[in-house]
Write a protein that holds these residues in place. Sequence first.
Motif, PDB file in Angstrom:
ATOM      1  N   ALA A 167      80.161  51.425   1.388  1.00  0.00           N
ATOM      2  CA  ALA A 167      81.646  51.230   1.809  1.00  0.00           C
ATOM      3  C   ALA A 167      81.616  51.346   3.357  1.00  0.00           C
ATOM      4  O   ALA A 167      80.818  52.044   4.126  1.00  0.00           O
ATOM      5  CB  ALA A 167      82.147  52.715   1.232  1.00  0.00           C
ATOM      6  N   ILE A 168      82.736  50.813   3.706  1.00  0.00           N
ATOM      7  CA  ILE A 168      83.148  50.817   5.116  1.00  0.00           C
ATOM      8  C   ILE A 168      83.713  51.968   5.575  1.00  0.00           C
ATOM      9  O   ILE A 168      84.604  52.524   4.861  1.00  0.00           O
ATOM     10  CB  ILE A 168      83.963  49.478   5.321  1.00  0.00           C
ATOM     11  CG1 ILE A 168      83.427  48.063   5.306  1.00  0.00           C
ATOM     12  CG2 ILE A 168      84.434  49.673   6.815  1.00  0.00           C
ATOM     13  CD1 ILE A 168      84.476  46.921   5.048  1.00  0.00           C
ATOM     14  N   ASP A 169      83.184  52.696   6.540  1.00  0.00           N
ATOM     15  CA  ASP A 169      83.523  54.060   6.836  1.00  0.00           C
ATOM     16  C   ASP A 169      84.580  53.998   8.043  1.00  0.00           C
ATOM     17  O   ASP A 169      84.563  53.268   8.821  1.00  0.00           O
ATOM     18  CB  ASP A 169      82.107  54.939   7.366  1.00  0.00           C
ATOM     19  CG  ASP A 169      81.289  55.064   6.393  1.00  0.00           C
ATOM     20  OD1 ASP A 169      81.701  55.338   5.099  1.00  0.00           O
ATOM     21  OD2 ASP A 169      80.216  55.241   6.531  1.00  0.00           O
ATOM     22  N   ARG A 170      85.357  55.177   8.053  1.00  0.00           N
ATOM     23  CA  ARG A 170      86.380  55.523   8.918  1.00  0.00           C
ATOM     24  C   ARG A 170      85.562  55.543  10.325  1.00  0.00           C
ATOM     25  O   ARG A 170      84.473  56.094  10.335  1.00  0.00           O
ATOM     26  CB  ARG A 170      87.106  56.825   8.595  1.00  0.00           C
ATOM     27  CG  ARG A 170      88.164  57.086   9.604  1.00  0.00           C
ATOM     28  CD  ARG A 170      89.015  58.281   9.355  1.00  0.00           C
ATOM     29  NE  ARG A 170      88.874  58.795   8.120  1.00  0.00           N
ATOM     30  CZ  ARG A 170      89.871  58.304   7.161  1.00  0.00           C
ATOM     31  NH1 ARG A 170      90.554  57.428   7.529  1.00  0.00           N
ATOM     32  NH2 ARG A 170      89.672  58.780   5.921  1.00  0.00           N
ATOM     33  N   PHE A 171      85.920  54.954  11.403  1.00  0.00           N
ATOM     34  CA  PHE A 171      85.366  54.888  12.787  1.00  0.00           C
ATOM     35  C   PHE A 171      84.457  53.689  12.790  1.00  0.00           C
ATOM     36  O   PHE A 171      83.980  53.552  13.910  1.00  0.00           O
ATOM     37  CB  PHE A 171      85.203  56.246  13.045  1.00  0.00           C
ATOM     38  CG  PHE A 171      86.326  57.279  13.225  1.00  0.00           C
ATOM     39  CD1 PHE A 171      87.454  57.009  13.540  1.00  0.00           C
ATOM     40  CD2 PHE A 171      86.178  58.337  12.470  1.00  0.00           C
ATOM     41  CE1 PHE A 171      88.631  57.741  13.573  1.00  0.00           C
ATOM     42  CE2 PHE A 171      87.266  59.140  12.445  1.00  0.00           C
ATOM     43  CZ  PHE A 171      88.381  59.122  13.157  1.00  0.00           C
ATOM     44  N   LEU A 174      91.610  53.994   5.901  1.00  0.00           N
ATOM     45  CA  LEU A 174      91.089  53.629   4.575  1.00  0.00           C
ATOM     46  C   LEU A 174      91.987  53.402   3.603  1.00  0.00           C
ATOM     47  O   LEU A 174      93.143  53.786   3.767  1.00  0.00           O
ATOM     48  CB  LEU A 174      89.913  54.467   4.114  1.00  0.00           C
ATOM     49  CG  LEU A 174      88.629  54.692   5.045  1.00  0.00           C
ATOM     50  CD1 LEU A 174      87.987  55.786   4.647  1.00  0.00           C
ATOM     51  CD2 LEU A 174      87.838  53.457   5.467  1.00  0.00           C
ATOM     52  N   PRO A 175      91.764  52.433   2.795  1.00  0.00           N
ATOM     53  CA  PRO A 175      92.912  52.519   1.630  1.00  0.00           C
ATOM     54  C   PRO A 175      93.635  53.579   1.122  1.00  0.00           C
ATOM     55  O   PRO A 175      92.719  54.546   0.606  1.00  0.00           O
ATOM     56  CB  PRO A 175      92.058  51.675   0.215  1.00  0.00           C
ATOM     57  CG  PRO A 175      91.186  50.999   1.047  1.00  0.00           C
ATOM     58  CD  PRO A 175      90.636  51.534   2.175  1.00  0.00           C
ATOM     59  N   GLY A 176      94.792  53.832   0.863  1.00  0.00           N
ATOM     60  CA  GLY A 176      95.629  55.209   0.417  1.00  0.00           C
ATOM     61  C   GLY A 176      95.831  56.059   1.552  1.00  0.00           C
ATOM     62  O   GLY A 176      96.488  56.816   1.353  1.00  0.00           O
TER      63      GLY A 176
END
Length: 192
Positions: free
Chosen positions: A66-70, A90-92
Amino acid sequence: MEENIQGKQKNELVEWIKAIVFALLVAFVIKQFLFTPVLVKGASMMPTLEDHDRVIINKIGPKFKAIDRFDVVVIKMNEETNYIKRIIGLPGDKIEYKDDQLYINGEKFSEPYLEQFKKELKDTGSLTYDFTLDQNLGETTVPEGQYFVLGDNRRVSNDSRNPEVGFIPKERIMGTTSIICWPVKHIDFSFN
């Protein structure tokens, strides 16, 4: 004897040609599908990345994790233009900025990569102006399969706050980057 020497030279030339073709093929596959260098253009990611830095994109990583926050990502905007930005939402997620502070889903988040820039501000204003997703993009949360991105140099960055850029679909994310490979004085293997 002379025929034997010519035969060996011919075989050696063929082997060299094979080796060069193989090396070019491997380099093409690596650049096309795994890793590729990208030139940073502009000041939207300062101080993390400076104009004319060269970074290496990891194209394969986002396909398996997954692509992570930051994460810092390279985004294909059109045939001629790529943007380098930081994943914030992120989505949501519900994103809000208030008093130069990031809130995600109502929770306060620190952004240590901005501290140096905030200290160097010459005026008393904030680095990031106040906004909500609803104010800027007419959505309360980041849509499914999309991301909200910002440049680290918030005052000049053309990013997801602008409706013309908006949310970024996952398909437009070329890959992540955390390696500056040029110029020598900026080399860094984990700038995130």
